[in-house]
Design an enzyme around this catalytic site. Structure first.
Site, PDB file in Angstrom:
ATOM      1  CG  MET A   1      -3.224   0.612  -3.995  1.00 34.25           C
ATOM      2  SD  MET A   1      -3.420  -1.129  -3.645  1.00 34.25           S
ATOM      3  CE  MET A   1      -4.675  -1.570  -4.813  1.00 34.25           C
ATOM      4  N   GLY A   2      -1.533   3.736  -7.359  1.00 37.80           N
ATOM      5  CA  GLY A   2      -0.975   4.072  -8.669  1.00 37.80           C
ATOM      6  C   GLY A   2      -1.876   3.691  -9.821  1.00 37.80           C
TER       7      GLY A   2
ATOM      8  CG  HIS B   1      -8.500   6.050 -12.885  1.00 42.63           C
ATOM      9  ND1 HIS B   1      -9.361   6.789 -12.098  1.00 42.63           N
ATOM     10  CD2 HIS B   1      -8.382   4.845 -12.270  1.00 42.63           C
ATOM     11  CE1 HIS B   1      -9.765   6.061 -11.081  1.00 42.63           C
ATOM     12  NE2 HIS B   1      -9.169   4.875 -11.147  1.00 42.63           N
TER      13      HIS B   1
ATOM     14  N   GLY C   1     -10.224   9.606 -11.996  1.00 43.76           N
ATOM     15  CA  GLY C   1     -10.811   9.548 -10.645  1.00 43.76           C
ATOM     16  C   GLY C   1      -9.788   9.942  -9.587  1.00 43.76           C
ATOM     17  CG  HIS C   2      -6.309   7.547  -8.864  1.00 44.46           C
ATOM     18  ND1 HIS C   2      -6.279   6.649  -9.907  1.00 44.46           N
ATOM     19  CD2 HIS C   2      -6.416   6.806  -7.740  1.00 44.46           C
ATOM     20  CE1 HIS C   2      -6.360   5.429  -9.442  1.00 44.46           C
ATOM     21  NE2 HIS C   2      -6.452   5.484  -8.133  1.00 44.46           N
TER      22      HIS C   2
ATOM     23  CE  LYS D   1     -13.729   2.034  -8.581  1.00 45.69           C
ATOM     24  NZ  LYS D   1     -13.516   0.681  -8.021  1.00 45.69           N
ATOM     25  CG  ASP D   2     -12.702   1.540  -3.813  1.00 44.30           C
ATOM     26  OD1 ASP D   2     -12.875   0.396  -4.228  1.00 44.30           O
ATOM     27  OD2 ASP D   2     -12.001   2.381  -4.426  1.00 44.30           O
TER      28      ASP D   2
ATOM     29  CD  GLN E   1     -10.224   1.821   0.169  1.00 44.05           C
ATOM     30  OE1 GLN E   1      -9.576   0.808  -0.032  1.00 44.05           O
ATOM     31  NE2 GLN E   1     -10.105   2.898  -0.594  1.00 44.05           N
TER      32      GLN E   1
ATOM     33  CB  SER F   1      -6.302   0.731 -11.431  1.00 41.39           C
ATOM     34  OG  SER F   1      -6.085   2.020 -10.923  1.00 41.39           O
TER      35      SER F   1
HETATM   36  O1  PAF Z   1      -8.173   2.580  -2.684  1.00 42.75           O
HETATM   37  C1  PAF Z   1      -6.983   2.271  -2.818  1.00 42.75           C
HETATM   38  O2  PAF Z   1      -6.341   2.574  -3.816  1.00 42.75           O
HETATM   39  C2  PAF Z   1      -6.278   1.488  -1.714  1.00 42.75           C
HETATM   40  O3  PAF Z   1      -7.138   0.585  -1.118  1.00 42.75           O
HETATM   41  C3  PAF Z   1      -5.619   2.397  -0.647  1.00 42.75           C
HETATM   42  C4  PAF Z   1      -6.631   3.230   0.088  1.00 42.75           C
HETATM   43  C5  PAF Z   1      -4.600   3.309  -1.329  1.00 42.75           C
HETATM   44  C6  PAF Z   1      -4.882   1.535   0.380  1.00 42.75           C
HETATM   45  O4  PAF Z   1      -3.904   0.752  -0.208  1.00 42.75           O
END
Ligand code: PAF
Length: 279
Positions: free
Chosen positions: A30-31, A34, A36-37, A149-150, A153, A186
Site C-alpha cells: 500500500m506504499g 520502509h 521492511g518492504h 508482521k501481518d 493476513q 507505515s
Molecule cells: O499488507 C499490505 O500492505 C496490504 O494488506 C496488501 C497485502 C498490499 C493488500 O492491500
C-alpha cells in the site's frame, strides 16, 4: 524501471517476459515504503528474474472510522526507493480500475479471518483477500512475498491460494525491526514522540511472554500478565493471544508450534506484532 498504470500494460509486459521464459515475483503493497518492504523486494530478486511491486491503498480493507483518507501516500519517494532496489515494474492502479462501479464479487476466507484483527476490524480480511486475488489475476506471478508482521493476513492469503488452486508460491519474510525492536510499519509515522518511546514495549512484552510460556506458565496467565503490563504502559490492548501457528486456533497446553499475536493502540495509532514460540 517501468511505471505502469493499467491492466493491459501489465498484461503486455508479463506476456513478453513469459515468452522469454522468465519467472515473475510480485510484492503487493500500500506504499509508504520502509525497509521492511524493501526487504521483500530484495528477497523477491533471489527467487525470480523479474519483480513487480504494486502500490495501491485498498479502500475495502479499511473500516468506516479507520485511516483510509489519512493513509500516507508517497508515490514519488516510493518509486525512487524501488528504482534503487532495481525493481522492474511498479504497478499503480486507480481505485476505479480495481473496483469497477458494477463490481459484485468479494473473496472471503472464513475461518482464519474470524479472530484477532478479523473480529476488531469487520470486513478487513475480505477486503485484503479480494484485492490480493484481483492483483494476483492481473499480475499472474509465479511467486508472491508478504511480511510476516501481518501473520494473520499471510495465513488468510495462504488459505486463499490453497482453496482457489492458484498456481502461486507464497513466501513469508520475517519482520524487519527498528534498533529498539519496534516492528517497522507505515503507521509508525503516526506516533508522537512520547508514543514512539513507549511503542517498543509491545515487542518487549511479547519476548517476556515467550519466556514465560517456555518456563511452563499457563497460557491464560501469560496473556493476562501481558495485557496488564501493556495497559499500565499506556496501551489500549485489542488482543494479546497465544495461537497455534498452523491454523491460528487458540493454543492449548499440548501445542508446541505457537505464535503470540498482539494488537494495541497508543493514542489513535493501532500497532500489531507477533512472536513465534517453539516449546
Ligand atoms: O499488507 C499490505 O500492505 C496490504 O494488506 C496488501 C497485502 C498490499 C493488500 O492491500
Amino acid at each position: 524501471m517501468q511505471i505502469l498504470h493499467t491492466v493491459s500494460d501489465i498484461r503486455h509486459c508479463i506476456k513478453n517476459w513469459r515468452n522469454a521464459g522468465q519467472r515473475i515475483a510480485f510484492v503487493p503493497t500500500m506504499g509508504n515504503l520502509h525497509a521492511g518492504h524493501l526487504q521483500l523486494v530484495q528477497e523477491a530478486k533471489h527467487h525470480a528474474d523479474k519483480v513487480i511491486v504494486s502500490i495501491f491503498v485498498n479502500p475495502t480493507q479499511f473500516g468506516v472510522n479507520e485511516d483510509f483518507a489519512d493513509y500516507p501516500r508517497t508515490e514519488t519517494a516510493d518509486c525512487e526507493k524501488l528504482a534503487a532496489e532495481s525493481c522492474d515494474v511498479v504497478f499503480l492502479p486507480t481505485v476505479e480500475m480495481i473496483y469497477a462501479p458494477n463490481a459484485q464479487t468479494t473473496v472471503s476466507v472464513s475461518d482464519v479471518s474470524k479472530n484477532y484483527c478479523g473480529s476488531s476490524r469487520a470486513g478487513h480480511f475480505d477486503g485484503v483477500a479480494t484485492v490480493v486475488c484481483k492483483l494476483f489475476n492481473i499480475v499472474q506471478p509465479d511467486i508472491s512475498l508478504f511480511g510476516l508482521k501481518d501473520f494473520q493476513q499471510f495465513v488468510v492469503i495462504l488459505t486463499l491460494v490453497r482453496d482457489l488452486h492458484l498456481p502461486i508460491e507464497l513466501i513469508g519474510v520475517p519482520t524487519v525491526r527498528e534498533l529498539d525492536g519496534l516492528a517497522m510499519s507505515s503507521r509508525n509515522g503516526y506516533l508522537n514522540s512520547v508514543a514512539r518511546e513507549t511503542a517498543p514495549k509491545l515487542y518487549q512484552t511479547l519476548q517476556q511472554a515467550r519466556d514465560e510460556l517456555i518456563a511452563g506458565q499457563a497460557i491464560t496467565v501469560v496473556e493476562q500478565h501481558a495485557i496488564t503490563k501493556l495497559t499500565q504502559a499506556g496501551f489500549i490492548v485489542d488482543y494479546f493471544k497465544v495461537a497455534k501457528r498452523s491454523d491460528l486456533q487458540f493454543a492449548t497446553l499440548d501445542d508446541n508450534a505457537l505464535i503470540i499475536l498482539v494488537a494495541a493502540k497508543l493514542d489513535t495509532t493501532r500497532l500489531i506484532d507477533n512472536l513465534w514460540v517453539d516449546k
